[in-house]
Design an enzyme around this catalytic site. Structure first.
Site, PDB file in Angstrom:
ATOM      1  N   HIS A   1       0.839  -1.209   0.000  1.00  0.00           N
ATOM      2  CA  HIS A   1       0.000   0.000   0.000  1.00  0.00           C
ATOM      3  C   HIS A   1       0.867   1.248   0.000  1.00  0.00           C
ATOM      4  O   HIS A   1       1.928   1.276   0.617  1.00  0.00           O
ATOM      5  CB  HIS A   1      -1.006  -0.007   1.157  1.00  0.00           C
ATOM      6  CG  HIS A   1      -0.427  -0.011   2.546  1.00  0.00           C
ATOM      7  ND1 HIS A   1      -0.178   1.151   3.238  1.00  0.00           N
ATOM      8  CD2 HIS A   1      -0.086  -1.022   3.372  1.00  0.00           C
ATOM      9  CE1 HIS A   1       0.293   0.842   4.439  1.00  0.00           C
ATOM     10  NE2 HIS A   1       0.372  -0.466   4.548  1.00  0.00           N
TER      11      HIS A   1
ATOM     12  N   ASP B   1      -0.258   4.367   0.905  1.00  0.00           N
ATOM     13  CA  ASP B   1      -0.599   5.394   1.891  1.00  0.00           C
ATOM     14  C   ASP B   1       0.185   5.171   3.180  1.00  0.00           C
ATOM     15  O   ASP B   1       0.637   4.066   3.463  1.00  0.00           O
ATOM     16  CB  ASP B   1      -2.104   5.411   2.190  1.00  0.00           C
ATOM     17  CG  ASP B   1      -2.592   4.143   2.875  1.00  0.00           C
ATOM     18  OD1 ASP B   1      -2.212   3.039   2.423  1.00  0.00           O
ATOM     19  OD2 ASP B   1      -3.344   4.240   3.865  1.00  0.00           O
TER      20      ASP B   1
ATOM     21  N   ASP C   1       6.204   1.588   6.353  1.00  0.00           N
ATOM     22  CA  ASP C   1       4.858   0.992   6.276  1.00  0.00           C
ATOM     23  C   ASP C   1       4.051   1.863   5.309  1.00  0.00           C
ATOM     24  O   ASP C   1       3.551   2.893   5.692  1.00  0.00           O
ATOM     25  CB  ASP C   1       4.235   0.956   7.663  1.00  0.00           C
ATOM     26  CG  ASP C   1       2.836   0.376   7.661  1.00  0.00           C
ATOM     27  OD1 ASP C   1       2.405  -0.143   6.629  1.00  0.00           O
ATOM     28  OD2 ASP C   1       2.164   0.474   8.710  1.00  0.00           O
TER      29      ASP C   1
ATOM     30  N   GLU D   1      -4.910   1.745   2.661  1.00  0.00           N
ATOM     31  CA  GLU D   1      -4.924   0.540   3.508  1.00  0.00           C
ATOM     32  C   GLU D   1      -5.049   0.908   4.969  1.00  0.00           C
ATOM     33  O   GLU D   1      -5.730   0.234   5.743  1.00  0.00           O
ATOM     34  CB  GLU D   1      -3.646  -0.269   3.277  1.00  0.00           C
ATOM     35  CG  GLU D   1      -3.666  -1.663   3.922  1.00  0.00           C
ATOM     36  CD  GLU D   1      -3.132  -1.698   5.355  1.00  0.00           C
ATOM     37  OE1 GLU D   1      -3.227  -2.770   5.980  1.00  0.00           O
ATOM     38  OE2 GLU D   1      -2.632  -0.674   5.873  1.00  0.00           O
ATOM     39  N   GLU D   2      -4.370   1.985   5.372  1.00  0.00           N
ATOM     40  CA  GLU D   2      -4.317   2.354   6.790  1.00  0.00           C
ATOM     41  C   GLU D   2      -5.685   2.744   7.340  1.00  0.00           C
ATOM     42  O   GLU D   2      -5.891   2.761   8.546  1.00  0.00           O
ATOM     43  CB  GLU D   2      -3.326   3.515   6.996  1.00  0.00           C
ATOM     44  CG  GLU D   2      -1.890   3.171   6.656  1.00  0.00           C
ATOM     45  CD  GLU D   2      -1.237   2.235   7.679  1.00  0.00           C
ATOM     46  OE1 GLU D   2      -1.896   1.856   8.665  1.00  0.00           O
ATOM     47  OE2 GLU D   2      -0.073   1.887   7.464  1.00  0.00           O
TER      48      GLU D   2
ATOM     49  N   ASP E   1       3.760  -6.467   3.804  1.00  0.00           N
ATOM     50  CA  ASP E   1       3.325  -5.444   4.759  1.00  0.00           C
ATOM     51  C   ASP E   1       3.590  -5.913   6.191  1.00  0.00           C
ATOM     52  O   ASP E   1       2.946  -5.457   7.124  1.00  0.00           O
ATOM     53  CB  ASP E   1       1.823  -5.161   4.536  1.00  0.00           C
ATOM     54  CG  ASP E   1       1.366  -3.830   5.123  1.00  0.00           C
ATOM     55  OD1 ASP E   1       2.221  -3.023   5.525  1.00  0.00           O
ATOM     56  OD2 ASP E   1       0.141  -3.618   5.185  1.00  0.00           O
TER      57      ASP E   1
ATOM     58  N   HIS F   1       4.188   3.814  12.373  1.00  0.00           N
ATOM     59  CA  HIS F   1       3.199   4.836  12.751  1.00  0.00           C
ATOM     60  C   HIS F   1       3.731   5.840  13.779  1.00  0.00           C
ATOM     61  O   HIS F   1       2.948   6.461  14.483  1.00  0.00           O
ATOM     62  CB  HIS F   1       1.895   4.201  13.283  1.00  0.00           C
ATOM     63  CG  HIS F   1       1.215   3.305  12.287  1.00  0.00           C
ATOM     64  ND1 HIS F   1      -0.080   2.879  12.453  1.00  0.00           N
ATOM     65  CD2 HIS F   1       1.642   2.756  11.125  1.00  0.00           C
ATOM     66  CE1 HIS F   1      -0.411   2.090  11.431  1.00  0.00           C
ATOM     67  NE2 HIS F   1       0.625   2.000  10.614  1.00  0.00           N
TER      68      HIS F   1
HETATM   69 ZN    ZN Z   1       0.960  -1.390   6.368  1.00  0.00          ZN
END
Ligand code: ZN
Length: 415
Positions: A80, A82, A143, A177-178, A200, A383
């Protein structure tokens, strides 16, 4: 220096510097305009490396094919584009710590911040690696740009080396995705893969085929609004009732902060409103269908009980399915998981399968008929400002991708 180090480092730092944060509050798809920048770039780069059928769909997914050079099943690889909305992702300045010395890592833009191998033991094992972090004020976005870099590097290698035997490969780079909106309903058909993998995951060796099962819940509370000076016996304060709902839930045993391993939870994510109306959002998580249903039942009963105690209020509780544990489908045919495990063994990596306390694009995709386990990329501390990834871990993930397509073609996998 292994074969792919320089390319992975350059791809990751380049992709990470492009802001592509998603936004759950936006109704559009992709949720943010900025995601188109990296999606368009990837479409161009896929064309440049010679991929076929390169397409950027109107739902914001880049698709491409690496034509097969040998018989074999069609395998999809997904990552992903994003990055997580939970932390600042604007102005990411990736930097590389070459030949990591095993000590504390400090950050140029955040003097107080320290990434310590004592606190994060996985880092302690990466002495001599090239470590990529952000500068301290943003997340890195490994990520899942690590996943994007790994798939792009493997694709470039396979396209340049057509003597390597592999079946047809489909690539998909997804948005959002997030925020749980990465898999459009058209994606399974557009992908056209027999099975697929998301890159991922975290630590080297991760081959994950279990995710949470997930529901979302919205509770609304309507009180009785009246001038506080004349409120005696008449006002019903929605804030008071919303607080009662929160307090009556099992806060000591069933929240994210009090559960681990295979335990599920009820998580109040936000509560907004005022004395006349309140809206509460929850996410419900469990690995089993029964456990998830039970958590919905607890929330409903608490709402009913608070409602019964104040009939003048109006309380609603709506529970909506989000995604399901991919194990429910994968356990009926473990071929994709076994294939990934054999590929791990071939590159000298011990495969580990730990249930993911979250979901991936693969959770939805598996449910929609495309079995899709999750593979490691090396990303850590995601994150947040201490996010990092080792270039050499990404190189192992790239080797895994190559071993996997080779194994699928030459191995005993039915086409
Ligand atoms: Zn991810």
């Amino acid at each position: 220096m292994t074969l792919f180090d320089a390319e992975l480092e350059s791809r990751l730092t380049r992709y990470a510097a492009i802001d592509s944060q998603s936004d759950a509050a936006s109704a559009s798809g992709p949720s943010t305009e900025i995601q188109w920048t990296i999606l368009r770039l990837l479409a161009v780069e896929l064309t440049q490396i010679g991929a076929a059928d390169v397409r950027l769909t109107d739902y914001g997914t880049v698709l491409a094919t690496i034509p097969g050079t040998a018989p074999g099943p069609t395998i999809g690889f997904l990552a992903h584009v994003d990055t997580a909305p939970q932390f600042n992702a604007t102005g990411v300045r990736p930097r590389v710590i070459r030949g990591y010395n095993g000590g504390d890592i400090s950050f140029p833009d955040a003097p107080g911040l320290t990434l310590s191998p004592v606190e994060f033991p996985y880092l302690a094992g990466k002495q001599g690696h090239d470590i990529i972090t952000a500068s301290g004020t943003t997340l890195l976005g490994a990520d899942d740009k690590a996943g994007v870099a790994i798939i792009m590097t493997a694709a470039r290698h396979l396209l340049e080396n057509p003597h390597i035997p592999h079946g047809p490969i489909r690539i998909a780079f997804t948005p959002d995705e997030e925020i749980g909106r990465g898999v459009d309903k058209r994606l399974p058909a557009d992908l056209g893969a027999d099975f697929a993998y998301t890159f991922d995951g975290g630590a080297v060796g991760e081959v994950e085929f279990e995710s949470f099962s997930a529901d979302g819940a919205v509770v609304t509370v309507r009180g009785v609004s009246i001038h506080p000076g004349f409120a005696a016996g008449k006002m019903v304060n929605a804030i008071t009732l919303a607080s009662k709902i929160i307090a009556a839930l099992p806060q000591a045993t069933m929240t994210p902060e009090t559960t681990s391993d295979r335990e599920g939870f009820i998580h109040a994510t936000d509560m907004t409103g005022g004395s006349s109306d309140m809206t509460l959002h929850f996410i419900l998580r469990d690995f089993e269908r029964d456990g998830l249903a039970q958590k919905g039942e607890i929330l409903r009963r608490v709402c009913d009980a608070v409602q019964a105690g104040e009939p003048r209020a109006e309380i609603t509780c709506t529970i909506t399915p989000q995604y399901r544990n991919m194990r429910y489908w994968l356990e009926t045919d473990m071929t994709p998981v076994e294939l990934a495990r054999r590929a791990c063994a071939q590159i000298g990596v011990e495969p580990v399968s730990v249930p993911i306390r979250g979901g991936t694009d693969g959770s939805r995709l598996t449910e929609m008929g495309v079995p899709c386990p999750n593979l490691f990329t090396g990303m850590q501390n995601i994150h947040g400002p201490m996010e990092w990834v080792s270039v050499q871990d990404m190189a192992q993930a790239t080797q895994l991708c190559l071993a996997l397509v080779k194994e699928a073609s030459t191995g005993a996998v039915p086409a």
